[in-house]
Design a protein around this motif. Structure first.
Motif, short mmCIF file in Angstrom:
data_model
loop_
_atom_site.label_atom_id
_atom_site.label_comp_id
_atom_site.label_asym_id
_atom_site.label_seq_id
_atom_site.Cartn_x
_atom_site.Cartn_y
_atom_site.Cartn_z
N PHE A 54 -11.74 12.85 23.83
CA PHE A 54 -11.62 11.62 23.37
C PHE A 54 -10.29 11.62 22.48
CE2 PHE A 54 -12.37 7.67 21.30
CZ PHE A 54 -12.48 6.96 22.37
N ALA A 55 -9.30 10.84 22.48
CA ALA A 55 -8.25 10.88 21.83
C ALA A 55 -7.79 9.68 21.26
CB ALA A 55 -7.16 11.27 22.39
N HIS A 56 -8.85 8.52 21.22
CA HIS A 56 -8.52 7.31 20.67
C HIS A 56 -9.49 7.08 19.58
CE1 HIS A 56 -6.35 6.89 24.39
NE2 HIS A 56 -7.58 6.90 25.11
N GLY A 57 -10.01 7.81 18.70
CA GLY A 57 -10.76 7.42 17.60
C GLY A 57 -10.16 6.62 16.72
N GLY A 58 -11.09 5.64 16.03
CA GLY A 58 -10.26 4.56 15.21
C GLY A 58 -9.92 3.36 15.94
N TRP A 59 -10.27 3.35 17.25
CA TRP A 59 -9.67 2.33 18.09
C TRP A 59 -9.81 1.01 17.62
CZ3 TRP A 59 -13.42 -0.52 20.34
CH2 TRP A 59 -14.77 0.17 20.20
N SER A 60 -11.11 0.63 16.84
CA SER A 60 -11.67 -0.74 16.54
C SER A 60 -10.84 -1.00 15.21
CB SER A 60 -13.03 -0.81 16.31
OG SER A 60 -13.43 -0.05 14.99
#
Length: 208
Positions: free
Chosen positions: A29-35
């Motif tokens: 998973f490469a979208h950490g911090g998306w929020s």
């Protein structure tokens, strides 16, 4: 006690690593911090603070507990941090031991009977048992119909994959909207709860 889930969630139901790049990189998973780009403090802050006011204890999976335990003790002196540090915390983990639970007021649930222990906690009178993050644990709670309220911060993004909150078990769980909050230009906060046909639980959804 009521079990309340609080999660940031994408439009495709992903709840993995909303807060930081290295929060949870399982399965690439490469979208950490998306929020974070969608967080509106004026809209999201009050519901989160209100949730803590009715919370008697916190419930975490291992990874989320470790992330919280690495941050909040060092912020003592801030009212919210002090509340986080003093509140009882339950941890579901097959790998941690009691000796690992260095964050104050943390208790390890029986690894071989987490669901059963949470059922027993629900029988106690008092405030809410609030679950933040903890994707695997939260999904198990949904699967076993142990959730009394959802507080979902729904963000306008599609992540294309990742850990999801709701199990693909072909079980219908009707909900009803309890409250709705919006923030310009695209943030909406809206509690939702199971309908009478499914039970008396309440759910809160917040859309960003």
């Amino acid at each position: 006690m009521r079990v309340v889930l609080g999660d940031f969630i994408s439009l495709d139901r992903v709840v993995q690593a909303p807060g930081g790049a290295d929060e949870d990189t399982d399965n690439g998973f490469a979208h950490g911090g998306w929020s974070m780009p969608f967080f509106d403090p004026e809209t999201m802050g009050p519901p989160m603070e209100a949730a803590m006011e009715t919370t008697e204890a916190l419930l975490f999976g291992r990874r989320t507990w470790q992330g919280m335990a690495a941050v909040w003790p060092d912020r003592a002196g801030d009212p919210f941090a002090d509340r986080m540090n003093e509140i009882p915390k339950y941890v579901a983990s097959r790998t941690l031991t009691e000796d690992d639970l260095t964050w104050s007021h943390s208790t390890l649930l029986p690894p071989d009977d987490v669901v059963g222990e949470i059922r027993r906690l629900k029988q106690h009178s008092g405030g809410d048992l609030l679950v933040w993050g903890s994707a695997h644990l939260a999904r198990d709670l949904v699967r076993h119909d142990l959730v009394d309220e959802y507080r979902l911060m729904i963000e306008p993004v599609i992540l294309g994959g990742g850990k999801r909150l709701f199990p693909d078990d072909t079980t219908m769980r009707p909900l009803e909207l309890v409250e709705r909050r919006s923030a310009p230009p695209v943030c909406t906060s809206a509690p939702i709860g199971p309908s009478d046909a499914q039970g008396s639980a309440t759910a809160a959804a917040e859309q960003a």
